[in-house]
Every structure is written in structure tokens, then in C-alpha cells.
Design a protein around this motif. Sequence first.
Motif, PDB file in Angstrom:
ATOM      1  N   GLY A  15     -33.513  42.000  21.572  1.00 50.74           N
ATOM      2  CA  GLY A  15     -33.786  41.500  23.522  1.00 50.74           C
ATOM      3  C   GLY A  15     -33.379  39.893  23.469  1.00 50.74           C
ATOM      4  N   ASN A  16     -33.998  40.061  21.809  1.00 50.97           N
ATOM      5  CA  ASN A  16     -34.047  38.383  22.292  1.00 50.97           C
ATOM      6  C   ASN A  16     -33.841  37.401  21.170  1.00 50.97           C
ATOM      7  N   PHE A  17     -32.704  36.782  21.214  1.00 48.98           N
ATOM      8  CA  PHE A  17     -31.892  36.170  20.106  1.00 48.98           C
ATOM      9  C   PHE A  17     -33.067  35.170  20.236  1.00 48.98           C
ATOM     10  N   ASP A  18     -34.440  34.276  19.426  1.00 49.30           N
ATOM     11  CA  ASP A  18     -34.394  32.706  19.624  1.00 49.30           C
ATOM     12  C   ASP A  18     -33.827  31.847  18.949  1.00 49.30           C
ATOM     13  N   ALA A  19     -34.444  30.818  19.355  1.00 52.88           N
ATOM     14  CA  ALA A  19     -33.573  29.721  18.835  1.00 52.88           C
ATOM     15  C   ALA A  19     -33.804  29.563  16.746  1.00 52.88           C
ATOM     16  N   GLN A  20     -35.447  30.067  16.569  1.00 52.65           N
ATOM     17  CA  GLN A  20     -35.281  30.159  15.248  1.00 52.65           C
ATOM     18  C   GLN A  20     -34.480  30.607  14.793  1.00 52.65           C
ATOM     19  N   GLU A  21     -33.455  32.552  14.917  1.00 50.76           N
ATOM     20  CA  GLU A  21     -33.066  32.889  14.463  1.00 50.76           C
ATOM     21  C   GLU A  21     -31.903  32.586  14.834  1.00 50.76           C
ATOM     22  N   ARG A  22     -31.479  31.915  15.740  1.00 50.69           N
ATOM     23  CA  ARG A  22     -30.160  31.802  16.037  1.00 50.69           C
ATOM     24  C   ARG A  22     -29.432  29.887  15.029  1.00 50.69           C
ATOM     25  N   ALA A  23     -31.115  29.606  14.640  1.00 48.03           N
ATOM     26  CA  ALA A  23     -30.439  28.571  13.849  1.00 48.03           C
ATOM     27  C   ALA A  23     -30.530  28.673  11.964  1.00 48.03           C
ATOM     28  N   VAL A  24     -31.367  29.505  11.585  1.00 43.22           N
ATOM     29  CA  VAL A  24     -31.279  30.937  10.580  1.00 43.22           C
ATOM     30  C   VAL A  24     -29.833  31.187  10.411  1.00 43.22           C
ATOM     31  N   VAL A  25     -29.157  31.868  11.361  1.00 47.63           N
ATOM     32  CA  VAL A  25     -28.008  32.479  11.273  1.00 47.63           C
ATOM     33  C   VAL A  25     -26.818  31.050  11.841  1.00 47.63           C
ATOM     34  N   ARG A  26     -26.890  29.865  11.936  1.00 46.50           N
ATOM     35  CA  ARG A  26     -26.290  28.487  11.880  1.00 46.50           C
ATOM     36  C   ARG A  26     -26.588  28.805  10.470  1.00 46.50           C
ATOM     37  N   GLU A  27     -27.370  28.442   9.596  1.00 46.74           N
ATOM     38  CA  GLU A  27     -27.539  27.965   8.707  1.00 46.74           C
ATOM     39  C   GLU A  27     -27.000  29.127   7.441  1.00 46.74           C
ATOM     40  N   ALA A  28     -26.805  30.409   7.391  1.00 45.69           N
ATOM     41  CA  ALA A  28     -26.217  30.950   6.847  1.00 45.69           C
ATOM     42  C   ALA A  28     -24.851  30.961   6.885  1.00 45.69           C
ATOM     43  N   CYS A  29     -24.338  30.749   8.589  1.00 49.12           N
ATOM     44  CA  CYS A  29     -22.966  30.342   8.556  1.00 49.12           C
ATOM     45  C   CYS A  29     -22.337  29.125   7.688  1.00 49.12           C
ATOM     46  N   LEU A  30     -22.842  28.035   7.939  1.00 54.21           N
ATOM     47  CA  LEU A  30     -22.700  26.841   6.934  1.00 54.21           C
ATOM     48  C   LEU A  30     -22.657  27.403   5.373  1.00 54.21           C
ATOM     49  N   ALA A  31     -23.792  28.395   4.339  1.00 58.90           N
ATOM     50  CA  ALA A  31     -23.782  28.861   3.234  1.00 58.90           C
ATOM     51  C   ALA A  31     -22.707  29.632   3.229  1.00 58.90           C
ATOM     52  N   LEU A  32     -22.115  30.673   4.274  1.00 58.20           N
ATOM     53  CA  LEU A  32     -20.792  30.916   3.885  1.00 58.20           C
ATOM     54  C   LEU A  32     -19.297  29.888   4.165  1.00 58.20           C
ATOM     55  N   ASP A  33     -19.083  28.952   4.367  1.00 62.80           N
ATOM     56  CA  ASP A  33     -18.224  28.136   4.865  1.00 62.80           C
ATOM     57  C   ASP A  33     -17.838  28.508   6.089  1.00 62.80           C
ATOM     58  N   LEU A  34     -18.399  28.951   7.392  1.00 59.51           N
ATOM     59  CA  LEU A  34     -18.212  29.663   8.621  1.00 59.51           C
ATOM     60  C   LEU A  34     -18.076  28.779   9.244  1.00 59.51           C
ATOM     61  N   GLN A  35     -17.589  28.465  10.712  1.00 57.15           N
ATOM     62  CA  GLN A  35     -18.235  27.343  11.859  1.00 57.15           C
ATOM     63  C   GLN A  35     -19.300  28.229  12.556  1.00 57.15           C
ATOM     64  N   PRO A  36     -20.752  27.707  13.105  1.00 54.15           N
ATOM     65  CA  PRO A  36     -21.282  28.452  13.810  1.00 54.15           C
ATOM     66  C   PRO A  36     -20.901  29.333  15.012  1.00 54.15           C
ATOM     67  N   GLN A  37     -19.898  27.969  15.687  1.00 55.99           N
ATOM     68  CA  GLN A  37     -18.735  28.326  16.626  1.00 55.99           C
ATOM     69  C   GLN A  37     -18.130  29.007  16.926  1.00 55.99           C
ATOM     70  N   GLU A  38     -17.507  30.288  16.098  1.00 53.74           N
ATOM     71  CA  GLU A  38     -17.053  30.947  15.898  1.00 53.74           C
ATOM     72  C   GLU A  38     -18.118  32.104  16.496  1.00 53.74           C
ATOM     73  N   PHE A  39     -19.536  32.595  16.297  1.00 53.35           N
ATOM     74  CA  PHE A  39     -20.054  33.306  16.338  1.00 53.35           C
ATOM     75  C   PHE A  39     -21.256  32.834  17.227  1.00 53.35           C
ATOM     76  N   ASP A  40     -20.376  32.005  18.067  1.00 54.17           N
ATOM     77  CA  ASP A  40     -21.560  31.320  19.425  1.00 54.17           C
ATOM     78  C   ASP A  40     -23.214  31.038  19.200  1.00 54.17           C
ATOM     79  N   VAL A  41     -23.911  30.790  17.745  1.00 57.66           N
ATOM     80  CA  VAL A  41     -24.705  30.388  17.926  1.00 57.66           C
ATOM     81  C   VAL A  41     -24.720  28.845  17.046  1.00 57.66           C
TER      82      VAL A  41
END
Length: 151
Positions: free
Chosen positions: A125-151
Amino acid sequence: MALWDRIKESAQTMQTQLEAKKNDLKSGAFRDASMAMCALVAAADGSIDPAERQRVTQLITSNDVLKNFPPADLQRRFDEYLNQLVSDPGLGKVNVLQEVAKAKKKPAEARAVVQIGIIIGGADGNFDAQERAVVREACLALDLQPQEFDV
């Protein structure tokens, strides 16, 4: 709409999208990348509590998409990635992100890996800033835009 409701709705939407792609998500790259993503999210705040491990175990045993793989194998991979992140956070993160990046060859798998990360991140129930940050990093590693996932 409250933040918790948006997180919950987003996780449910992503789960539905994953289930629709279940038959396309059977590769070893997806298996490894999804468990690496779970480890990154679980370790995002620098500590891994038993509740985070339990959420991943629950995902492994109950998620229809991950039922394409033996649960014990998924758990072993998750634990290995988590151990890398704990024993050497800097190098471990680089290595685990490299595992995530292996899914970028297939865009459907890459997006599914990110969705799994968001599902795990929002499970409490708490998708916090640190979790969002690692998901953003993963998006970049996967050549995806983080905005697509609202992170």
C-alpha cells in the motif's frame, strides 16, 4: 482518489495486463529479470524485512504469470539476487540491473518486468520514493520510458 486507491488500482490493472500476456512470458530472460526486479524493489530502502520477502514469496506462488516457472527455482533466484544486493550493495545493484536488462530484447517481457516491480512495490500500500527510483532505473536498463509507467 486517495494515493492508496490509485496504487491499488494501478497494481490491479497491471496484473490484468500481465495475465493477458501469460503465454508470451515463458523465457529464461523474463524469469531472471522478474526475480531480479523483485529483489531490487525489496532492497530499495537498504533493508529487507521479512514482510518484503513474504510478499515476493506470495507473488511467486500465486501469480498466474509466474506459474510458468517452478516456484522453488524462482525463490532461489530471488534469494540469490537479494544476497548480492545485501553483501555488496553497489556492485550487487549493478549486477542485478544487468539481469533485469536481459529482458529488453522482447518489449512485452521488458514491460512485464516493470509491471511486476510495481506490483511488488505497491503490495504493502506504499509505493515509496526509493521503490519508484529502482523501478525508474530498471526502466532505463530496459530501454523503456519511466513515464509510461508513471514512475
